[in-house]
Design a protein around this motif. Sequence first.
Motif, short mmCIF file in Angstrom:
data_model
loop_
_atom_site.label_atom_id
_atom_site.label_comp_id
_atom_site.label_asym_id
_atom_site.label_seq_id
_atom_site.Cartn_x
_atom_site.Cartn_y
_atom_site.Cartn_z
N GLY A 336 11.54 1.29 -10.68
CA GLY A 336 12.20 2.04 -10.00
C GLY A 336 11.93 3.10 -8.80
N ASP A 337 10.69 3.64 -8.88
CA ASP A 337 10.25 4.51 -8.07
C ASP A 337 9.79 3.71 -6.68
N VAL A 338 9.90 4.55 -5.67
CA VAL A 338 9.58 3.86 -4.40
C VAL A 338 8.48 4.77 -3.79
N ILE A 339 7.37 4.04 -3.52
CA ILE A 339 6.27 4.62 -2.95
C ILE A 339 6.15 4.28 -1.36
N ARG A 340 5.22 5.23 -0.86
CA ARG A 340 4.98 5.21 0.77
C ARG A 340 3.58 4.94 1.03
N HIS A 341 3.14 3.80 1.46
CA HIS A 341 1.62 3.40 1.68
C HIS A 341 1.18 4.33 2.93
N TYR A 342 -0.13 3.90 2.89
CA TYR A 342 -1.02 4.59 4.09
C TYR A 342 -0.21 3.68 5.27
N GLY A 343 0.00 4.42 6.41
CA GLY A 343 0.62 3.87 7.42
C GLY A 343 2.21 3.92 7.51
N GLY A 344 2.89 4.18 6.36
CA GLY A 344 4.37 4.11 6.27
C GLY A 344 5.04 3.16 5.62
N ARG A 345 4.77 1.89 5.45
CA ARG A 345 5.50 1.00 4.67
C ARG A 345 5.69 1.28 3.40
N THR A 346 6.80 1.16 2.73
CA THR A 346 7.28 1.45 1.54
C THR A 346 7.58 0.08 0.23
N THR A 347 7.22 0.81 -0.87
CA THR A 347 7.50 -0.62 -1.95
C THR A 347 8.20 0.14 -3.08
N GLU A 348 9.42 -0.73 -3.54
CA GLU A 348 10.03 -0.38 -4.80
C GLU A 348 9.10 -1.03 -5.68
N VAL A 349 8.78 -0.04 -6.90
CA VAL A 349 7.81 -0.33 -7.94
C VAL A 349 8.89 -0.85 -9.15
N THR A 350 9.07 -2.35 -9.28
CA THR A 350 9.78 -2.94 -10.24
C THR A 350 8.88 -3.39 -11.57
N ASN A 351 7.35 -3.28 -11.52
CA ASN A 351 6.84 -3.56 -12.59
C ASN A 351 5.65 -2.70 -12.38
N THR A 352 5.27 -1.57 -13.28
CA THR A 352 4.22 -0.82 -13.25
C THR A 352 2.85 -1.38 -13.40
N ASP A 353 3.01 -2.77 -13.93
CA ASP A 353 1.68 -3.50 -14.43
C ASP A 353 1.58 -4.42 -13.13
N ALA A 354 2.03 -4.43 -12.03
CA ALA A 354 1.65 -4.96 -10.84
C ALA A 354 1.15 -3.90 -10.03
N GLU A 355 -0.04 -3.30 -10.34
CA GLU A 355 -0.44 -2.00 -9.63
C GLU A 355 -1.68 -2.25 -8.69
N GLY A 356 -2.31 -3.44 -9.21
CA GLY A 356 -3.42 -3.61 -8.06
C GLY A 356 -3.29 -3.84 -6.69
#
Length: 508
Positions: A336-356
């Motif tokens: 459920g966390d939302v992270i901001r990548h280099y350059g600004g695009r964001t991702t909702e983390v729905t599974n912490t095991d899809a980390e790569g």
Amino acid sequence: MADSRLLPPQVSPPEFALSPALPHQVGGAEVWALPVLPGDDGPLLGPGADEAAERLGVDLLGALESARATGRAGELVTVPVVSDDVRLVVLVGVGDQSPTDLRRAGASLARALKDRASVVTTVASIAPDEALAAFVVGTMLGSFGFHWRSDGPAERPVGRVVLAGLPDAEERDEALARAIALGGAGWRSRMLASVPSNLKNPGWLAEQAREIGEAAGLEVTVWDEERLAAEGFGGILAVGAGSATPPRLVRMDYTPHGASRRTPTVALVGKGITFDTGGLDIKPPDNMLTMKRDMSGGAAVIATMAALRDVDCPVRVVGLVPMAENAIGGSSMRPGDVIRHYGGRTTEVTNTDAEGRLVMADAMAYAVREVEPDVLVDVATLTGAMKVALGLNTAGYFASHDGLAARFDAASAESGELVWRLPLVDDYRERITSKVADADNSAGSPMAITAAHFLEAFSGDLPWLHLDFASHAEAPADRHEWTQGPTGFGPRLLLAWLGSDDPLEGVV
């Protein structure tokens, strides 16, 4: 008191030498290895066999008949002898003498000669340069071993391999040097992947990359956690947040001799997860056992970068390896966390095991913006779905450019590291959408394709290729040049491509 995490000295690959002489003319060898070729009326013995049989008074053809040998690639018949010249003769099946068959013959011979001091062999004398290289690579990688025993390794590779019966031995030096570089890159990648994660954390792996890169004449830059935070690498930081050892990003720069402004650039991005528990979405115990090698994509990039000069790569290459440990702790990223990548695009983390893909996305975005390459390739053990699709001996890849795919297919055929192209099906692109962010990191089935679509968003408009070799990252048993454990897959494939005369022909 000695540091219990200090890696003990490891075994080294065999040394190789070329000689125009036949085995019976080379003194001091413990073993003679002679090729066996399939024939319509039974197997045939190759160069040096008649002279060896006469010198030793041994019926080598009779030994083949008794063993019902066929000459298939990798088949061995051992003939102990009592002689001042040699202790053992090994008859080695070479099949149709293709690079694949000679690679397998070399690996089979290497396994049979563990703990021997030296071997003289004429197998390479029946082969053109590309097959000679395959035999050397197979012999090297079939010799691989890793240990952490208190009393040293259980066995050691044969110490010296003399490639005999080559009248043009002096003209083969370049081919031998290239083969040793290819085999050495595979060995290095396999070694890095084999190191346990109580030693191999992101800081350790980054320091290995620095030492290896600088020894190869590369420019190496390392981001620590403070610089990662200051520059906005949110994916790398989020994945590494739960670990006691902070993440790193490594950049390695190779520039060929004579490069100009017009020399094109390739960016390689390799996944460097030094251990993957799955995070709060924890993996089952059996799935976690091999996760020390979840940085195999990063190891492949490090090993490739270090060998580019050895294969005379004609283009600039920038290697990027994002490194993190996906651990469990009070500061771990949460579903459920939302992270901001280099350059600004964001991702909702729905599974912490899809980390790569989260760390890869940061490095890819950096490559597009800062490196400005002509071609982008990422390499990762990304999805277990790839193993379901392709089994254990073939890696999968996705490509946005047919010309780049063709170059990869050719490199696969040359290197023996097998790949299969999979489709970037447009119908599945919508599955990575999120209601709260730009994308969902775990969009579900078909998982290899949706993971590729997630990364595709960070590739810009570049010709891009995504190599997912989770299917070929671990060998359950010794097979051909693969030894049980982490395979170190990738460097031979990448070097066959980047070491070709024009790696970007038909691409840019």
